[in-house]
Design a protein around this motif. Structure first.
Motif, mmCIF file in Angstrom:
data_model
loop_
_atom_site.group_PDB
_atom_site.id
_atom_site.type_symbol
_atom_site.label_atom_id
_atom_site.label_comp_id
_atom_site.label_asym_id
_atom_site.label_seq_id
_atom_site.Cartn_x
_atom_site.Cartn_y
_atom_site.Cartn_z
ATOM 1 N N UNK A 193 0.808 -1.229 0.000
ATOM 2 C CA UNK A 193 0.000 0.000 0.000
ATOM 3 C C UNK A 193 0.836 1.272 0.000
ATOM 4 N N UNK A 194 0.340 2.228 -0.748
ATOM 5 C CA UNK A 194 0.948 3.553 -0.795
ATOM 6 C C UNK A 194 0.141 4.510 0.071
ATOM 7 N N UNK A 195 -1.160 4.271 0.163
ATOM 8 C CA UNK A 195 -2.039 5.191 0.874
ATOM 9 C C UNK A 195 -2.645 4.607 2.158
ATOM 10 N N UNK A 196 -3.208 3.411 2.069
ATOM 11 C CA UNK A 196 -3.957 2.855 3.197
ATOM 12 C C UNK A 196 -3.358 1.521 3.619
ATOM 13 N N UNK A 197 -2.833 1.468 4.836
ATOM 14 C CA UNK A 197 -2.275 0.229 5.372
ATOM 15 C C UNK A 197 -3.314 -0.491 6.223
ATOM 16 N N UNK A 198 -3.286 -1.815 6.159
ATOM 17 C CA UNK A 198 -4.143 -2.632 7.011
ATOM 18 C C UNK A 198 -3.422 -2.895 8.314
ATOM 19 N N UNK A 199 -4.106 -2.684 9.403
ATOM 20 C CA UNK A 199 -3.609 -3.047 10.726
ATOM 21 C C UNK A 199 -4.434 -4.261 11.138
ATOM 22 N N UNK A 200 -3.829 -5.439 11.015
ATOM 23 C CA UNK A 200 -4.555 -6.693 11.211
ATOM 24 C C UNK A 200 -5.362 -6.725 12.499
ATOM 25 N N UNK A 201 -6.596 -7.159 12.364
ATOM 26 C CA UNK A 201 -7.555 -7.327 13.467
ATOM 27 C C UNK A 201 -7.909 -6.038 14.191
ATOM 28 N N UNK A 202 -7.462 -4.884 13.653
ATOM 29 C CA UNK A 202 -7.735 -3.611 14.312
ATOM 30 C C UNK A 202 -8.496 -2.673 13.380
ATOM 31 N N UNK A 203 -7.906 -2.381 12.218
ATOM 32 C CA UNK A 203 -8.519 -1.438 11.287
ATOM 33 C C UNK A 203 -7.546 -1.023 10.209
ATOM 34 N N UNK A 204 -7.486 0.280 9.946
ATOM 35 C CA UNK A 204 -6.678 0.807 8.845
ATOM 36 C C UNK A 204 -5.969 2.074 9.282
ATOM 37 N N UNK A 205 -4.880 2.352 8.580
ATOM 38 C CA UNK A 205 -4.111 3.569 8.842
ATOM 39 C C UNK A 205 -3.732 4.195 7.514
ATOM 40 N N UNK A 206 -4.103 5.443 7.332
ATOM 41 C CA UNK A 206 -3.678 6.169 6.144
ATOM 42 C C UNK A 206 -2.288 6.717 6.411
ATOM 43 N N UNK A 207 -1.413 6.514 5.461
ATOM 44 C CA UNK A 207 -0.054 7.011 5.610
ATOM 45 C C UNK A 207 -0.024 8.523 5.446
ATOM 46 N N UNK A 208 0.848 9.157 6.182
ATOM 47 C CA UNK A 208 1.078 10.593 6.004
ATOM 48 C C UNK A 208 1.929 10.774 4.764
ATOM 49 N N UNK A 209 1.855 11.944 4.127
ATOM 50 C CA UNK A 209 2.713 12.205 2.965
ATOM 51 C C UNK A 209 4.187 11.985 3.335
ATOM 52 N N UNK A 210 4.886 11.245 2.508
ATOM 53 C CA UNK A 210 6.307 10.970 2.730
ATOM 54 C C UNK A 210 6.572 9.790 3.633
ATOM 55 N N UNK A 211 5.555 9.252 4.276
ATOM 56 C CA UNK A 211 5.714 8.083 5.158
ATOM 57 C C UNK A 211 5.680 6.817 4.306
ATOM 58 N N UNK A 212 6.568 5.895 4.586
ATOM 59 C CA UNK A 212 6.593 4.652 3.797
ATOM 60 C C UNK A 212 6.446 3.444 4.674
#
Length: 87
Positions: A68-87
């Protein structure tokens, strides 16, 4: 909404989900929090609807769930959108 200068059409629900994730960029948004923020606790809404809409939103953004470039999965919890420049 635009991505790389090109218009991306979103449904109202997809936009609300994107907004909820982006307002919390860098932090995990749980399935329950997203259900409250986007679906307002409507009957029948559960974590599966969140997963389905994240999948649709990723497709519209050109994001790949495996890298993912924009939205990461946090297993069994939810999702996290990356901040600009965060990898």
């Amino acid at each position: 909404m635009t991505r790389a200068g090109r218009a991306v059409e979103l449904t109202a629900t997809e936009y609300a989900l994107l907004r909820a994730l982006s307002l919390n960029a860098g932090r995990v948004s749980s399935h329950a929090a997203l259900l409250r923020q986007v679906w307002g606790g409507r009957a029948g809404a559960d974590a599966n609807i969140v997963r389905a809409y994240v999948k649709r939103l990723r497709r519209r953004l050109g994001d790949d769930a495996r890298r993912p470039v924009y939205i990461q999965t946090e297993l069994r919890v939810g999702y996290r959108m990356l901040r600009p420049g965060e990898a």
